[in-house]
Design an enzyme around this catalytic site. Structure first.
Site, PDB file in Angstrom:
ATOM      1  N   TRP A 351       0.836  -1.213   0.000  1.00  0.00           N
ATOM      2  CA  TRP A 351       0.000   0.000   0.000  1.00  0.00           C
ATOM      3  C   TRP A 351       0.865   1.256   0.000  1.00  0.00           C
ATOM      4  O   TRP A 351       0.388   2.349  -0.253  1.00  0.00           O
ATOM      5  CB  TRP A 351      -0.929  -0.002   1.216  1.00  0.00           C
ATOM      6  CG  TRP A 351      -0.217   0.293   2.537  1.00  0.00           C
ATOM      7  CD1 TRP A 351       0.904  -0.335   3.008  1.00  0.00           C
ATOM      8  CD2 TRP A 351      -0.558   1.274   3.516  1.00  0.00           C
ATOM      9  NE1 TRP A 351       1.265   0.181   4.229  1.00  0.00           N
ATOM     10  CE2 TRP A 351       0.390   1.170   4.568  1.00  0.00           C
ATOM     11  CE3 TRP A 351      -1.574   2.216   3.615  1.00  0.00           C
ATOM     12  CZ2 TRP A 351       0.349   1.980   5.695  1.00  0.00           C
ATOM     13  CZ3 TRP A 351      -1.619   3.029   4.745  1.00  0.00           C
ATOM     14  CH2 TRP A 351      -0.664   2.910   5.769  1.00  0.00           C
ATOM     15  N   ASP A 352       2.159   1.055   0.290  1.00  0.00           N
ATOM     16  CA  ASP A 352       3.117   2.161   0.269  1.00  0.00           C
ATOM     17  C   ASP A 352       2.964   2.955  -1.036  1.00  0.00           C
ATOM     18  O   ASP A 352       3.087   4.177  -1.052  1.00  0.00           O
ATOM     19  CB  ASP A 352       4.561   1.635   0.322  1.00  0.00           C
ATOM     20  CG  ASP A 352       4.841   0.745   1.527  1.00  0.00           C
ATOM     21  OD1 ASP A 352       3.914   0.049   1.961  1.00  0.00           O
ATOM     22  OD2 ASP A 352       5.978   0.733   2.007  1.00  0.00           O
ATOM     23  N   GLU A 478       0.576  -2.105  12.608  1.00  0.00           N
ATOM     24  CA  GLU A 478       0.813  -3.557  12.677  1.00  0.00           C
ATOM     25  C   GLU A 478       1.083  -4.067  14.084  1.00  0.00           C
ATOM     26  O   GLU A 478       1.366  -5.242  14.269  1.00  0.00           O
ATOM     27  CB  GLU A 478       1.970  -3.931  11.738  1.00  0.00           C
ATOM     28  CG  GLU A 478       1.614  -3.686  10.291  1.00  0.00           C
ATOM     29  CD  GLU A 478       2.681  -4.136   9.314  1.00  0.00           C
ATOM     30  OE1 GLU A 478       3.798  -4.471   9.751  1.00  0.00           O
ATOM     31  OE2 GLU A 478       2.408  -4.135   8.104  1.00  0.00           O
ATOM     32  N   LYS A 590       2.774   0.975  16.011  1.00  0.00           N
ATOM     33  CA  LYS A 590       3.989   0.985  15.205  1.00  0.00           C
ATOM     34  C   LYS A 590       4.033   2.247  14.330  1.00  0.00           C
ATOM     35  O   LYS A 590       5.087   2.773  14.016  1.00  0.00           O
ATOM     36  CB  LYS A 590       3.978  -0.269  14.331  1.00  0.00           C
ATOM     37  CG  LYS A 590       5.192  -0.488  13.475  1.00  0.00           C
ATOM     38  CD  LYS A 590       5.018  -1.770  12.648  1.00  0.00           C
ATOM     39  CE  LYS A 590       6.233  -2.039  11.778  1.00  0.00           C
ATOM     40  NZ  LYS A 590       5.999  -3.123  10.823  1.00  0.00           N
ATOM     41  N   GLN A 591       2.840   2.699  13.940  1.00  0.00           N
ATOM     42  CA  GLN A 591       2.781   3.786  12.952  1.00  0.00           C
ATOM     43  C   GLN A 591       1.424   4.466  13.013  1.00  0.00           C
ATOM     44  O   GLN A 591       0.513   3.985  13.668  1.00  0.00           O
ATOM     45  CB  GLN A 591       3.014   3.212  11.568  1.00  0.00           C
ATOM     46  CG  GLN A 591       1.972   2.191  11.133  1.00  0.00           C
ATOM     47  CD  GLN A 591       2.508   1.224  10.098  1.00  0.00           C
ATOM     48  OE1 GLN A 591       2.932   0.128  10.445  1.00  0.00           O
ATOM     49  NE2 GLN A 591       2.495   1.621   8.844  1.00  0.00           N
TER      50      GLN A 591
HETATM   51  C1  BGC Z   1       4.946  -1.257   7.640  1.00  0.00           C
HETATM   52  C2  BGC Z   1       3.913  -1.378   6.534  1.00  0.00           C
HETATM   53  C3  BGC Z   1       4.600  -1.221   5.201  1.00  0.00           C
HETATM   54  C4  BGC Z   1       5.743  -2.199   5.056  1.00  0.00           C
HETATM   55  C5  BGC Z   1       6.521  -2.014   3.770  1.00  0.00           C
HETATM   56  C6  BGC Z   1       6.049  -2.255   7.397  1.00  0.00           C
HETATM   57  O1  BGC Z   1       7.044  -2.100   8.360  1.00  0.00           O
HETATM   58  O2  BGC Z   1       4.370  -1.468   8.890  1.00  0.00           O
HETATM   59  O3  BGC Z   1       2.926  -0.393   6.703  1.00  0.00           O
HETATM   60  O4  BGC Z   1       3.678  -1.409   4.182  1.00  0.00           O
HETATM   61  O5  BGC Z   1       6.631  -2.024   6.115  1.00  0.00           O
HETATM   62  O6  BGC Z   1       7.112  -0.757   3.723  1.00  0.00           O
END
Ligand code: BGC
Length: 758
Positions: A351-352, A478, A590-591
């Protein structure tokens, strides 16, 4: 100023990081910044060359395989290595780990499109030489990797020997202790052919399972004919050995052309020959001119200037440059989490793309953005198949991570369960419509994506007590998995459902015939459109009235808070030190999750709820994901705290250059790089885009003097210059247009700057 990145360190850790920082690419081909001459024994290096989407299939070993768990993953393959060129002065091999380095400078030129190393070296026996290594991956001829070395002996030297390798015996990197990197399956190609083809020497490799082929074909040019030349084939490698006698200056250039089955069809060898023939009369200067012109065009629309902080300026340019180097520019490819700079996340698309990188291209080079959408559209059949496999009766469930469309995540709680990716993709098609007004694209591709993803939500969710609810999914954060009613997911699904309905109405307005065709092809009934609208209208968005914040999901706020203050520094990122279940049981992120929803969907909350939500989640977020800082920066700016926004922005702009996440060696953090652009344009310039147009709420941090950038919108190019007193809007190209500045309409026409006070 700010067009170069200089790195002169030679310690092992910096070298690995620099391999990623100095990666060169053009969206098709990517080459890590490895040294031509190699390293001292024992020094770790990840030597890599990649073609976007060129992959093999590897088994996912599921110890307990449940229904529809993926069994096969797609993996970006390290391809034939052309980087090696060794140089010997009489009987002494040049190495930066031997003798004395009298002078050393390594830099990337981001306006010229090449990297270089200038070296003055004294050999162990006391000979002094100057070496100038340069290399580029061409933007004009996507198959070309060009290296050229100027050799100037300063001491008397009888023989200068140059040996070039083209090596098909390559492997991928692995790290069994880091879930962000592959744990095995390192050897994925075999050499099937090594041959001479006129002046070219070619190696062909084939992947084990996908049977894809790539050819690397080398042609060497020298400033004069070598006194001795030989070429030998050592198994899977071509070794060209040249000796020059008593020379003051020699230039050796190595032209490597890569072709592959995806882009060039089955005959990769003759395609490589054709490209070499086309290059026969092209000089290095011609290629350099091509690079400069291409990049000039790119920087004209994409450059962002920040006056007041040179370090950040370099970070901004570097991140934009790397995005351009990594983004696929033809429908066979997309942009992976590490671009073409390394093997972290195995070349997968996430999804990035849609939420972090796509906006940059959408507003600066819409044709690249369109390609990204076309690529996703090409994965729609696989997404529909995946939905069925997982148990849905209808709809498209896009894979969490993929190259060719299959779900490649082995850990479903933080993989497949991130259903929001389907809404994110739908969202990006709507953004494309906002920015371009391209109804042909909407009726051909966009509406179908919106309908198929809307169908997924209908099939996943259910109505209870008059509310549409979505259970057992994972949001962007996550550290909290498989929960009911993730605020972000529900809000994005609502947007998705609404826009499925709207897109059909727009297509009908645009062309009844196109509408009829679409309805027929997708089997859309009026009741279905009604069901989309009803689910959207009744979408449940968790809210805590006591705190006046949006809840991340149904249970997040009931959990204990993780004690971040008492967690030792070395325990971060938490994912490497705690079992996922431990993390899931606490309020710890985490984010950005809910905060991201407030950014993407501006109308979800009033200012107070937005602020309280921001403050609440800020206190429990670790930013262990590099996708986090930029969102906190954007929203801090939105809420009027420009100094805090700057702090988060600095983390974003310099994340890879300063290796602050400690894993830049595995590749650059591309989403974060996109976030750099977003933090400037959506954050400090406060841009928002909707059906009703484009609006800005600019405001700069104190230490900056000004911010300048361009955006493309509805076929126009608009320049913005922002300082502390005013914003100046100039229509650089296109028909007059009205934009909104802090709620006031501003009419732009014919290149005249319009100044609006802040
Ligand atoms: C993040 C995800 C991301 C992935 C790839 C993970 O560490 O939590 O949101 O899509 O890395 O960049």
């Amino acid at each position: 100023m700010g067009w170069t990145v200089v790195r002169n360190q030679l310690d092992e850790e910096s070298l690995l990081v620099n391999e990623s920082l100095f990666a060169l690419g053009n969206g098709y081909l990517g080459v890590r910044g490895n040294f031509e001459e190699g390293y001292a024994p024992g020094i770790n290096s990840i030597r890599g060359t990649y073609i976007n989407a060129f992959h093999d299939e590897v088994p996912i070993e599921q110890a307990e395989k449940l229904h529809a768990f993926p069994e096969v993953s797609e993996k970006l393959v390290n391809i034939i290595d052309a980087q090696t060129i060794m140089i010997c002065f009489d009987d002494e091999w040049f190495s930066l780990f031997d003798g004395d380095i009298l002078d050393y400078k390594r830099e990337i030129n981001m306006d010229e499109g090449y990297s270089e190393r200038r070296i003055r070296w004294r050999s162990p026996q006391g000979k002094t030489v100057r070496l100038h290594f340069r290399r580029l991956v061409s933007f004009r001829t996507k198959e070309l990797f060009l290296q050229w070395i100027d050799i100037y002996p300063e001491s008397a030297c009888r023989n200068i020997r140059v040996i070039s390798y083209l090596d098909g015996d390559v492997t991928n990197a692995a790290d069994p202790d880091d879930p962000r990197v592959a744990s095995g399956h390192t050897k994925r190609t075999n050499t099937t052919d090594v041959f001479q083809d006129g002046p070219n020497h070619t190696v062909v490799n084939r992947t084990f399972e996908t049977r894809l082929e790539t050819a690397a074909s080398v042609r060497i040019r020298t400033s004069r004919t070598p006194d001795v030349y030989s070429c030998e084939y050592h198994g899977e490698a071509v070794v060209e050995d040249m000796t020059f006698r008593e020379e003051e200056h020699i230039r050796v250039s190595k032209w490597t052309v890569y072709t592959d089955t995806y882009r060039h069809g089955p005959d990769v060898k003759s395609e490589a020959r054709t490209i070499h023939n086309e290059l026969a009369d092209v000089s290095i200067a011609d290629v350099l001119t091509g690079q400069r012109e291409y990049l000039h065009g790119f920087w004209q629309s994409a450059d962002i200037q920040v006056e007041g902080d040179a370090n950040l300026q370099t970070g901004i340019r570097f991140n934009l440059f790397q995005l351009l180097q990594s983004v696929g520019k033809e429908p066979a490819s997309n942009i992976s989490a590490k671009g073409l700079s390394g093997e972290g996340y195995e070349g997968h698309y996430f999804w990035d793309t849609e939420i972090y990188m796509f906006p940059v291209f959408l507003m600066t080079e819409p044709s690249i953005a369109k390609n990204l959408l076309e690529h996703r559209y090409s994965l729609l059949p696989a997404a529909k198949y995946r939905a069925k496999e997982v148990g849905h009766e209808q709809g498209a469930l896009f894979p969490w991570r993929t190259i060719k469309g299959r779900e490649c995540s082995g850990f479903f709680p933080a993989g497949t369960a991130q259903y929001h990716i389907s809404a994110d993709i739908a969202y990006s098609f709507v953004q494309y419509y906002f920015a371009t007004n391209d109804m042909a694209f909407m009726s051909e591709y966009g509406a179908e994506i919106l309908v198929e993803t809307a169908r997924l939500w209908i099939d996943t969710g259910h109505e209870k007590d008059g509310q549409f609810r979505i259970d057992d999914v994972t949001g962007p954060d996550e550290y909290t998995c498989i929960i009911n009613n993730n605020f972000y997911t529900n809000a994005m699904a609502r947007f998705n459902l609404r826009w499925a309905v709207k897109s059909l109405a727009l297509v009908q307005d645009y062309s009844q015939e196109a509408f009829d065709r679409l309805v027929m092809r997708l089997g859309i009934e009026p009741e279905e459109i009604f069901a989309f609208q009803r689910a959207a209208d009744r979408m449940y968005l968790p809210y805590d009235p006591e705190r006046d914040i949006h809840a991340q999901d149904d249970t997040f706020l009931d959990k204990d808070r993780w004690n971040l203050a008492a967690t030792p520094k070395e325990k971060f990122p938490l994912l490497l030190h705690y079992h996922p279940l431990t993390l899931y049981r606490y309020q710890v992120c985490k984010q950005a999750d809910t905060v991201l929803a407030h950014f993407l969907l501006d109308d979800l909350a009033d200012e107070t709820t937005m602020r309280k939500t921001y403050e609440y989640y800020e206190a429990v977020t670790t930013h262990d994901s590099s996708l986090s800082y930029c969102v906190f920066s954007i929203m801090a700016a939105r809420l009027g705290d420009q100094e805090k926004a700057l702090r988060y922005f600095s983390e974003t702009a310099r994340l890879d250059l300063d290796n602050t996440h400690g894993n830049t060696k595995d590749g650059l953090h591309m989403a974060n790089m996109g976030g750099t652009w977003s933090a400037l344009v959506y954050g400090f310039a406060g841009m928002r885009m909707s059906e009703s147009g484009l609006s800005f709420r600019p405001s700069l941090p104190k230490s900056w003097t000004s911010l300048t950038f361009h955006i493309r919108y509805h076929g126009r190019i608009i320049q913005l210059y922002i300082d502390h007193d005013a914003a100046e809007y100039t229509l650089v190209h296109g028909e007059p247009i009205t934009v909104t500045h802090r709620a006031a309409p501003i009419k732009l026409a014919d290149g005249t700057a319009v100044r609006a006070v802040l």
